[in-house]
Structure formats: structure tokens, C-alpha cells
Design an enzyme around this catalytic site. Structure first.
Site, PDB file in Angstrom:
ATOM      1  N   CYS A   1     -10.849   0.426   7.761  1.00  0.00           N
ATOM      2  CA  CYS A   1     -10.194   1.234   7.927  1.00  0.00           C
ATOM      3  C   CYS A   1     -10.699   1.981   7.044  1.00  0.00           C
ATOM      4  O   CYS A   1     -10.902   3.349   7.651  1.00  0.00           O
ATOM      5  CB  CYS A   1      -8.820   1.431   7.646  1.00  0.00           C
ATOM      6  SG  CYS A   1      -8.293   0.693   5.692  1.00  0.00           S
TER       7      CYS A   1
ATOM      8  N   GLU B   1       0.509  -0.965   0.421  1.00  0.00           N
ATOM      9  CA  GLU B   1      -0.138  -0.040   0.406  1.00  0.00           C
ATOM     10  C   GLU B   1       0.483   0.918  -0.369  1.00  0.00           C
ATOM     11  O   GLU B   1       1.083   2.249   0.578  1.00  0.00           O
ATOM     12  CB  GLU B   1      -1.252  -0.264   1.675  1.00  0.00           C
ATOM     13  CG  GLU B   1      -1.265  -1.074   1.173  1.00  0.00           C
ATOM     14  CD  GLU B   1      -2.192  -1.459   2.825  1.00  0.00           C
ATOM     15  OE1 GLU B   1      -2.391  -0.903   3.704  1.00  0.00           O
ATOM     16  OE2 GLU B   1      -3.631  -2.029   2.500  1.00  0.00           O
TER      17      GLU B   1
HETATM   18  O1  FUB Z   1      -3.289  -0.859   8.757  1.00  0.00           O
HETATM   19  C1  FUB Z   1      -3.921  -0.525   9.460  1.00  0.00           C
HETATM   20  C2  FUB Z   1      -4.363   0.658   8.097  1.00  0.00           C
HETATM   21  O2  FUB Z   1      -5.474  -0.997   7.170  1.00  0.00           O
HETATM   22  C3  FUB Z   1      -3.765   1.208   6.604  1.00  0.00           C
HETATM   23  O3  FUB Z   1      -3.851   2.777   7.056  1.00  0.00           O
HETATM   24  C4  FUB Z   1      -4.137   0.898   5.943  1.00  0.00           C
HETATM   25  O4  FUB Z   1      -3.771   1.325   4.892  1.00  0.00           O
HETATM   26  C5  FUB Z   1      -5.086  -0.775   6.023  1.00  0.00           C
HETATM   27  O5  FUB Z   1      -3.586  -1.224   6.019  1.00  0.00           O
HETATM   28 ZN    ZN Z   2      -8.149   2.470   4.961  1.00  0.00          ZN
END
Ligand code: FUB
Ligand code: ZN
Length: 643
Positions: A412, A316
Site C-alpha cells: 500500500c 497497525e
Molecule cells: O489494508 C489495506 C492497507 O494495507 C492498509 O491501509 C495498510 O495499513 C495495510 O494494512
Molecule cells: Zn501503507
């Protein structure tokens, strides 16, 4: 010097038009719907377990922890959203529901202030043992934001007390002292939350702790390396850290040395948001300069045309500058929200329209794509080109979806959208030293003070579909102040009238500045002509070479299979073709569509040919990118070939 600040939430009303419609959807549908999801009451959706975990930790019911170790943060973000809603739209039932939930959370909190249902229920011996991976401080940060929001909205301190006890524990535990842990979280969030907490409680040591976490990050000896050694994992990295190593967590070197965004996009944006806040509170000019530099790097080398950031699905992450492929775009909804958060914070340092331009781009395109028209399904990943069958096979990451879904195992994004849209007023206006600045145009009103005189600004507009924005100024009595109206960078020829008379625009850093003594009933009209534009990417964006994206006003468009048939790659826009904008009241909730002549290259007989088949004329229809995938599964693309 005083910085522009958001108006109190209850002082902003959004009552008609596009953004008000989205805010209402979030208030009336998304927030209740997400409460159902958090309580595991949505058939067919991924199970959340959030409320269940707290009930178990509080001893209110038997059971086991369910979900990911940072799952608590989904509930915290929802509480934040629900609190914002309570603050602007009082609701006794929601208020009571929140009181019950807060009581459960308070019961779940341990005597020393610790609060994290995963570690309480699953690995109680491992508290703070793996800061790199386990998100304990990230979760705490989201609870702190929730506690602040709940207190601000209701005046009740029950949740604020809980999060202060938690913050106090963290403050005792972490720091440079001989008995303290010199660590910080693998996922930034607590830093910006502690600054918020310091602002609302007036307790400066919370801000000091935020500063410590930021200054300590990436210093040598590296805390994450020491910690890994203690766990017997020296030299081993989880899969998502391959390639960038500790850079994935912005921890390969001291944060003050960062000049280019690096690593996980949401973490990077949350870190930057905290740095901007700290620079403001501590009047740290060097840090402010660094933040502006990072923002410039992000927005000139890493920003999708939709305002999204973070290219790489595996981890990500931010990738190399200008690596912005449309189909592989991750552009997580949360990362786009991070862009919006940082832009607003930069606007508090300095009224510069360019920040608001990016905020608007991210909001109207990348972020809004995260939310379905019915308010019940969400995107996490926001690509700019989708061929469903290909996307499903190629990107094994389960978060890449070709249709929005009601909930995610890693959820999230949905509550993040909810908290942003429930607090939209924070992003639309700012009280300045001598008046009011308007960053975003939304139908409704804003109440503020010019000196001691209360003023109401009424805004009538159908923006972004319509070009005209009408303001009516209603001070309690005639009063001098400065009204600053953003002049979007995409608009080439804005026009302004005052009480019906055309005005020369004084454009100061992207805001039309109107300073005068205002009388009740004064009228200002801003007209922002929105021709259909063809946007071309810089030549270094190799994935968009020779292609154009369509944009009208702040809205970026895409073509969908539902309007144009499959195989959208066969479509091309003749260079001379002009596209017309038309409001389609019955399409996608009512939106402006773009229509006009295009050509389509038919499929040939062989895979490769020296003489491809002659293109045939077709009609093309483009719809706002944020509204894609509301009519079933199908192809979509933003970048179109020009012929
Ligand atoms: O790791 C916590 C949240 O979940 C992150 O901000 C997102 O990118 C996802 O990985
Ligand atoms: Zn998110």
C-alpha cells in the site's frame, strides 16, 4: 463563504530545491519503477501480480489471481500518480500506456459495473459477503480516485466512466432501502473517494452515499456483527481486531461519537479526511467541530515527533494517548500520508498555520522516510530507533524492515508516496477568496487569478536547508489581492521585507497577511531563522523521558551508525553543547547536517554497576531522519539522552 481550494495542478510548477527534487524523483524514477514492479518485472522483489490479475480478469491471458485480496488498489494508486504526472508533465508514451491499461480494466469490469479481480477470479460467490475484512469498497474507492485523477489530467473519460459504473452499482447495492445492504467497508477510503467523484461529476448522490457510509458506521444493530453471524462466525474476531474489537475499524459506535482516534491508523485518517470533506460540502458545522476535535486529539496525544501516527505493529493501530515508543513505532507511511491529507483538508476549512505545521512535519519526516534517495526502495514502517539485529528478531511482522525494499507483498505504501509527491502542488498553495495562501515553501511558481487578473508567483528558495524564501509577484496588470505566507510554528522570529523594506508582520492565525495592490516585479522576502533546536516531549510521553530530539526548521534529525559508530544508546548530548548546522553537498544527496560535541559512555565490565565508566568526549553528527538508511544497514535513533 468560500473555502480555500488547491490550485489547478498544471498551475503549479516545482522546478528547484528540495521538494522539487523529490517530485522529480517520483516523476522520473519512482513512477516508471513502480510500473515495472506492478508488472512483476523487478528481479528479487516481492511479486505484485496487479497488472497480471487485470489481464486475466479481462480474458487477455490465462492464469490465476496472485496476491492479497485488496491488491488492485496498488494499481489504482499508481494510476492516480501517473495521471498527476501526465497532468503536469505531458508524456505521450505514458499516456498511451495508461490508455492500454484503462482498456484492460474496462474489459475486466463486469456487465453490472462490478470490478475487483480477487472476487472475480477467486471467490465470485462471495461478492459483498464480508465487508468487514475484504476491502471491496476500499479498492473501489482507490479506483474512483484514479478515475477522477485520470479524467482531470487528460480530459479522457474512459476510466471515469468505468468508476462511475462501479459507483452506480455500489449506490444501488448499499443504503437504507428495503432491498439494499445497510453496510459499509471495514477499511475506509470509499467515503473520501465518493466525495471527490461527486465534486468532479456534479452527481450529488455519490456524496449522499459517502454520507450514508459514514453515518451508518458503528450504528446498532452493528452491521459487521450481523454479517459475521451470517457467515457463521459470530463472536470470532481476526487477530488484528483483538483488544480493540470493532474499534479497530472505527465501528464500535457511531462515528459521530468519536472523540479520540481509535483502531487502525490508516483507516482512522482516511475516515477523518472524508468527514472533513463532507463537513465542508454539506456546511455541517457540528461535523467540522468534531473533526477539529479529533485532529487536536491526534496531534496533541498521538503524534510522533516525525509526524507519524499509529504505534502498534500488531494491527497497525493507534494506542493509548502518549504511548509513543521510538523502537516499536509502526508509523506506517500511509498513515503519515493520511495526516498530510487531513491537514490539507482542514486548511480548506480554515487557514490556520498549526494545521500546515503538522502537514509539514509529517511530510518532511515520516512520509519522506518512506522513499529511498534512489527512488527504488521504500519503507512501510518508520520507527524512530533501530538496532537491526534486535528489530529483526523482536518484530516478527514482516513489514518491519531495517532497510528499504523494492516492493512488499502488502504494497500500500509505495504507490501512496508516489501519488502524494506527484500532486504536491495541491498541498503547497491554496486559492483564497481574496488571493493566495502559501502553505509549503518550494522553489517554482504558482499561477492564480486575483479577480479576473492572472498572476504568477515565482518562488526561489533552498528551503528547508536555507532560511530565505524570495517571492516575485507578476500580475498581468496591477491588482489588489491578499498574499498569505505561512509562518511556521517552529520559527520564533520570522522577518519579512517588501521591495527591500522591512515590514511589520501581521500574523493572522499563523500566516503573514500582505494585502495591497501588487505591481509586476514586486518582491517579498521571508526569512525563517532555523537555529538547531532541542525538542523535548511532554512528560507523559514516557518513552522519551529525559531525551531530546534535534530539529532544524521543519527537519527532524537522527543519529546513524554510519556517522557515530554502533551502540548509539551510549551517546549523550551535554546540555550546554551547541551543535552547528552545515550544508554537506556530497552527503545523502546534499543536506544540512548537525555536528558538535557529545559524550559516549564506554561499555563496562559488568552488566550493572554502581559506578558506570566515565563518559568520554566524542563528536556527534546528526542527519535528517528522512534520509536514514541510505548508507547500508545500521543503528539509528532520533531521541538522545541529555547529560
Ligand atoms: O489494508 C489495506 C492497507 O494495507 C492498509 O491501509 C495498510 O495499513 C495495510 O494494512
Ligand atoms: Zn501503507
Amino acid at each position: 463563504m468560500s473555502y480555500p481550494t488547491a490550485l489547478p495542478r498544471a498551475a503549479v510548477t516545482l522546478d528547484h530545491g528540495f521538494l522539487a527534487g523529490r517530485a522529480r524523483l517520483v516523476r522520473e524514477t519512482v513512477i516508471p519503477w513502480q510500473w515495472e514492479a506492478l508488472n512483476d518485472r523487478i528481479a528479487g522483489a516481492e511479486r505484485s501480480g496487479c497488472v497480471h490479475n487485470f489481464q486475466v480478469a479481462a480474458g487477455e491471458k490465462p492464469g490465476k489471481f496472485h496476491g492479497l485480496f485488496w491488491q488492485d488498489s496498488d494499481l489504482a494508486k499508481w494510476i492516480e500518480a501517473a495521471s498527476y504526472r501526465l497532468g503536469t508533465h505531458p508524456d505521450a508514451a505514458l499516456d498511451a500506456e495508461l490508455d492500454r491499461l484503462v482498456a484492460t480494466i474496462a474489459k475486466a469490469q463486469q456487465a453490472d459495473g462490478y470490478l475487483n479481480t480477487y472476487f472475480q477470479l477467486v471467490e465470485p460467490q462471495q461478492r459483498w459477503a464480508n465487508l468487514r475484512d475484504c476491502h471491496e469498497l476500499y479498492v473501489a474507492g482507490h479506483f474512483i480516485e484514479a478515475g477522477v485523477a485520470h479524467f482531470e489530467a487528460t480530459g479522457k473519460s474512459a476510466l471515469l466512466d468505468v468508476v462511475c459504473r462501479l459507483a452506480d452499482l455500489i449506490d444501488r447495492t448499499f443504503g437504507p432501502g428495503p432491498d439494499q445492504v445497510p453496510g459499509y467497508c471495514g477499511h475506509e477510503e470509499i467515503e473520501l473517494a465518493l466525495v471527490k467523484l461527486a465534486r468532479v461529476t456534479g452527481v450529488a448522490r455519490y456524496r449522499e452515499l459517502a454520507r450514508y457510509f459514514i453515518e451508518q458506521r458503528g450504528r446498532s444493530p452493528n452491521y459487521f456483527e450481523q454479517e459475521a453471524q451470517r457467515r457463521g462466525e459470530a463472536g470470532k474476531l481476526p487477530w488484528h481486531m483483538h483488544h480493540d474489537g470493532l474499534g479497530t475499524l472505527q465501528a464500535a459506535r457511531p462515528v459521530r461519537e468519536l472523540t479520540e482516534p481509535v483502531g487502525h491508523a490508516v483507516r482512522m485518517m482516511y475516515l477523518l479526511a472524508a468527514m472533513i470533506d463532507l463537513a465542508a460540502d454539506r456546511k455541517d458545522a457540528a461535523l467540522a467541530d468534531q473533526c477539529r476535535g479529533l485532529w487536536t486529539a491526534i496531534t496533541t496525544r498521538h503524534l510522533y515527533v516525525t509526524g507519524g501516527v499509529g504505534t502498534e505493529p500488531y494491527g497497525e493501530k493507534f494506542c493509548e494517548p502518549f504511548d509513543l515508543p521510538p523502537d516499536r513505532a509502526y508509523a506506517e507511511t500511509c498513515a503519515g500520508i493520511g495526516v498530510v491529507m487531513c491537514a490539507r483538508r482542514l486548511l480548506e476549512h480554515e487557514l490556520r498555520g498549526a494545521y500546515a505545521d503538522v502537514m509539514e512535519r509529517a511530510l518532511y519526516n515520516n512520509v519522506l522516510a518512506g522513499l529511498a534517495l534512489d527512488g527504488r526502495t521504500f519503507f512501510y514502517v518508520n520507527p524512530l530507533e533501530v538496532v537491526p539485529a534486535v528489530a529483526k528478531r523482536r518484530y516478527e511482522c514482516h513489514l518491519v524492515k531495517t532497510q528499504r525494499v523494492p516492493w512488499f507483498g502488502c504494497a500500500c505504501c509505495p504507490p501512496n508516496v508516489a501519488r502524494l509527491f506527484a500532486s504536491l502542488g495541491d498541498y503547497a498553495y491554496a486559492q483564497t477568496a481574496d488571493g493566495l495562501a502559501v502553505h509549503l515553501y518550494a522553489g517554482g511558481s504558482a499561477r492564480f487569478h486575483a479577480g479576473v487578473v492572472p498572476v504568477r508567483l515565482d518562488v526561489r528558495t533552498e528551503y528547508p536547508w536555507a532560511e530565505r524564501i524570495e517571492f516575485r509577484i507578476e500580475p498581468a496588470s496591477a491588482v489588489a489581492f491578499t498574499l498569505q505566507l505561512r509562518l511556521p510554528g517552529w520559527c520564533r522570529a520570522p522577518r519579512l521585507t517588501l521591495n527591500g523594506a522591512a515590514q511589520a508582520i501581521e500574523n493572522i492565525a499563523g500566516y503573514a497577511r500582505l494585502r495591497r495592490t501588487w505591481s509586476p516585479g514586486d518582491r517579498v522576502e521571508l526569512e525563517l531563522p532555523m537555529p538547531v533546536e532541542r525538542v523535548r516531549a511532554d512528560a507523559r510521553v514516557f518513552a522519551a523521558a529525559g531525551q531530546v530530539a534535534l530539529q532544524r526548521g521543519p527537519v527532524v534529525y537522527c543519529v546513524e551508525e554510519a556517522d557515530n559508530g554502533a551502540q548509539l544508546s551510549a551517546l549523550a548530548l551535554p546540555r550546554a553543547a551547541s551543535l552547528a548546522a552545515r550544508f554537506a553537498p556530497d552527503l545523502l544527496g546534499g543536506c544540512v547536517v548537525l555536528e558538535g560535541p557529545a559524550v559516549r559512555t564506554p561499555s563496562g565490565e559488568s552488566l550493572y554497576a554502581n559506578e558506570p565508566p566515565a563518559p568520554v568526549p566524542v563528536r556527534l553528527r546528526a542527519v535528517p531522519y528522512a534520509l536514514w538508511a541510505n548508507r547500508g544497514e545500521g543503528e539509528m535513533r532520533v531521541w538522545l539522552r541529555e547529560s
